[in-house]
Design an enzyme around this catalytic site. Structure first.
Site, mmCIF file in Angstrom:
data_model
loop_
_atom_site.group_PDB
_atom_site.id
_atom_site.type_symbol
_atom_site.label_atom_id
_atom_site.label_comp_id
_atom_site.label_asym_id
_atom_site.label_seq_id
_atom_site.Cartn_x
_atom_site.Cartn_y
_atom_site.Cartn_z
ATOM 1 N N SER A 60 0.794 -1.230 0.000
ATOM 2 C CA SER A 60 0.000 0.000 0.000
ATOM 3 C C SER A 60 0.827 1.281 0.000
ATOM 4 O O SER A 60 0.315 2.335 -0.333
ATOM 5 C CB SER A 60 -0.956 0.001 1.190
ATOM 6 N N HIS B 137 -5.459 -4.137 -2.058
ATOM 7 C CA HIS B 137 -5.247 -3.152 -3.131
ATOM 8 C C HIS B 137 -5.216 -3.788 -4.519
ATOM 9 O O HIS B 137 -4.927 -3.111 -5.499
ATOM 10 C CB HIS B 137 -3.967 -2.355 -2.878
ATOM 11 N N LYS C 70 -12.516 -1.044 -0.868
ATOM 12 C CA LYS C 70 -11.742 -0.155 -1.737
ATOM 13 C C LYS C 70 -12.379 -0.146 -3.131
ATOM 14 O O LYS C 70 -13.366 0.555 -3.330
ATOM 15 C CB LYS C 70 -10.281 -0.593 -1.727
HETATM 16 N N1 PMP Z 1 -4.906 -4.902 3.909
HETATM 17 C C1 PMP Z 1 -4.334 -3.846 3.300
HETATM 18 C C2 PMP Z 1 -3.072 -4.059 2.528
HETATM 19 C C3 PMP Z 1 -4.913 -2.574 3.380
HETATM 20 O O1 PMP Z 1 -4.346 -1.522 2.777
HETATM 21 C C4 PMP Z 1 -6.121 -2.422 4.095
HETATM 22 C C5 PMP Z 1 -6.815 -1.068 4.193
HETATM 23 N N2 PMP Z 1 -6.028 -0.027 4.624
HETATM 24 C C6 PMP Z 1 -6.664 -3.539 4.721
HETATM 25 C C7 PMP Z 1 -6.054 -4.766 4.604
HETATM 26 C C8 PMP Z 1 -7.923 -3.431 5.528
HETATM 27 O O2 PMP Z 1 -9.034 -3.417 4.707
HETATM 28 P P1 PMP Z 1 -10.396 -2.786 5.240
HETATM 29 O O3 PMP Z 1 -10.288 -1.318 5.072
HETATM 30 O O4 PMP Z 1 -11.436 -3.440 4.404
HETATM 31 O O5 PMP Z 1 -10.508 -3.194 6.683
#
Ligand code: PMP
Length: 420
Positions: free
Chosen positions: A208, A236, A266
């Site tokens: 990310s 992502h 997302k």
């Molecule tokens: N894994 C990654 C790599 C993320 O970037 C995120 C969100 N920031 C999540 C999991 C968590 O997902 P959610 O927002 O659906 O809880």
């Protein structure tokens, strides 16, 4: 302690008065603790207040009273505000109400929860899917079921916080391999061969902060050779990589992969997470995954909008959005590079603009905002001390004019700060 006593003048015993007095002292020291922690954040230069979105999330949004080009959402395909998703949510509220009423094992599993899992199973080409309340929860849920005493988890150094916290909640032994370094992963596998019952290799699909993609084919080879279980967090990559946006495993055309975690928060435009895996692991999760067992299921409106999104991804419109996302990504990345910005190792719509010093990155982000672009500043400890950046994420719904204007603003602000 708080026994009422009618014989005492104010109705409580002296010992209780003392306890109340000590109790009154507590908030003071707790407040001192809070001040100390908050001041430490201020001293590190990382204290912040939340920006407020005053319009729906979109290519241009009103943030803190200012209309800006929004390069900070994960709304990759623009579905968060898509008419088909909104209509599905409204219809579901009319049909099902606003809440599911219970955790799924009590009576919180509605027909639409089953339908979403069925649809996701087909989409992911796996045996089964279990939907959870968020991507964060999905990671913690599956790790908590797969890992126990006598197991080993090997995790990429840059994995998401939800993987790290999910691992912390288990009793498994843990090891970290250098980011995307397959020689290091093999070294860890070799050193631990034969010592554990289950060995899980876990990685983000798309990272990310840098937007790079994990080398899943090599991980799958190593896992096969050393008898390990493979897990990828496709937060992502869901809706971004692979056929119809079905993820990193599809992107690489990998035949066997054990656990794929996806998010519905997302590109899918709503909120939620899921685990796409074998029927047996799903069954075990139904019995043991604590967020599944002890937290109420998604409201019907969310489920219906996710269903509409998955249908849309598999339609002609979905394919067009997917294509547009990648065209926009290429255009914007090339534009930044042409201006002389360092976009690191990104291969996806997440494009960092690395400026070095964290304070400079924050200042860059603020100046961009004043000039009409919202791109989040990111500093240590989220990224290395010398890798401060603003992070940009383009979406399918940005027009060419939006991106061209954003590039102009990057050029103007970048020059005035002598970054290019
Ligand atoms: N894994 C990654 C790599 C993320 O970037 C995120 C969100 N920031 C999540 C999991 C968590 O997902 P959610 O927002 O659906 O809880």
């Amino acid at each position: 302690l708080m026994h009422y006593n009618a014989s005492e003048p104010d109705g409580v015993r002296p010992s209780v008065q003392l306890a109340c007095y000590l109790g009154a002292m507590m908030p003071h020291s707790f407040e001192a603790y809070l001040d100390e922690q908050l001041n430490s954040l201020r001293e590190q230069g990382v204290f912040r207040t939340l920006r407020e979105l005053q319009s729906p999330t979109g290519p241009r949004s009103t943030i803190d009273g200012k209309s800006v080009i929004n390069l900070s959402s994960n709304n990759y395909l623009g579905l968060a505000n898509h008419p088909a998703l909104k209509a599905a949510a409204i219809k579901a509220i009319e049909e099902w109400g606003v809440g599911s009423g219970a955790v799924r094992t009590i009576i919180g599993t509605m027909s639409i929860h089953e339908e979403l899992e069925q649809r996701l199973t087909e989409f992911k080409h796996t045996e089964a899917v279990l939907v959870l309340q968020s991507g964060f929860t999905a990671n913690a849920a599956v790790l908590g079921v797969v890992l126990n005493d006598g197991d080993l988890v090997i995790s990429d150094a840059l994995n998401h916080a939800s993987i790290i916290d999910g691992i912390r909640l288990t009793k498994a032994a843990r090891a970290v391999y250098q980011h995307n370094d397959m020689a290091d992963l093999e070294r860890v596998l070799q050193a631990n061969q034969g010592k554990y019952r289950n060995t899980v290799i876990v990685t983000d699909g798309v990272f990310s902060m840098d937007g790079d993609i994990a080398p899943l084919p090599r991980i799958a080879e190593l896992a096969e050779h050393y008898g390990a279980i493979t897990m990828v967090d496709d937060a992502h990559a869901s809706g971004v990589l692979g056929k119809n946006g079905s993820g990193t495993v599809s992107h690489y055309g990998i035949k066997h992969w054990d656990i794929q975690v996806g998010t519905l928060s997302k590109a899918i435009g709503a909120v939620g997470g899921y685990v796409a895996t074998s029927s047996k692991l799903r069954q075990l999760m139904e019995h043991r995954a604590r967020p599944f067992l002890f937290s109420t299921s998604h409201p019907p409106a969310v489920v219906a909008s996710c269903l509409a999104a998955i249908k849309l991804l598999q339609s002609v419109e979905g394919e067009q959005l997917h294509q547009q996302l990648w065209e926009n990504t290429k255009f914007f990345k090339a534009g930044l590079n042409k201006l002389g910005f360092n976009t690191g190792i990104s291969e996806t719509p997440i494009t960092p603009v690395i400026v070095g010093d964290g304070a400079k990155a924050m200042q860059f982000s603020d100046s961009l905002f004043q000039a009409g672009v919202f791109a989040q500043g990111i500093a240590f400890p989220t990224v290395a001390k010398d890798k401060g950046r603003v992070r940009t994420i383009v979406t399918a719904s940005h027009s060419n004019a939006d991106l061209a204007e954003a590039l102009n603003i990057f050029e103007h602000v970048g020059r005035s700060m002598q970054l290019i």
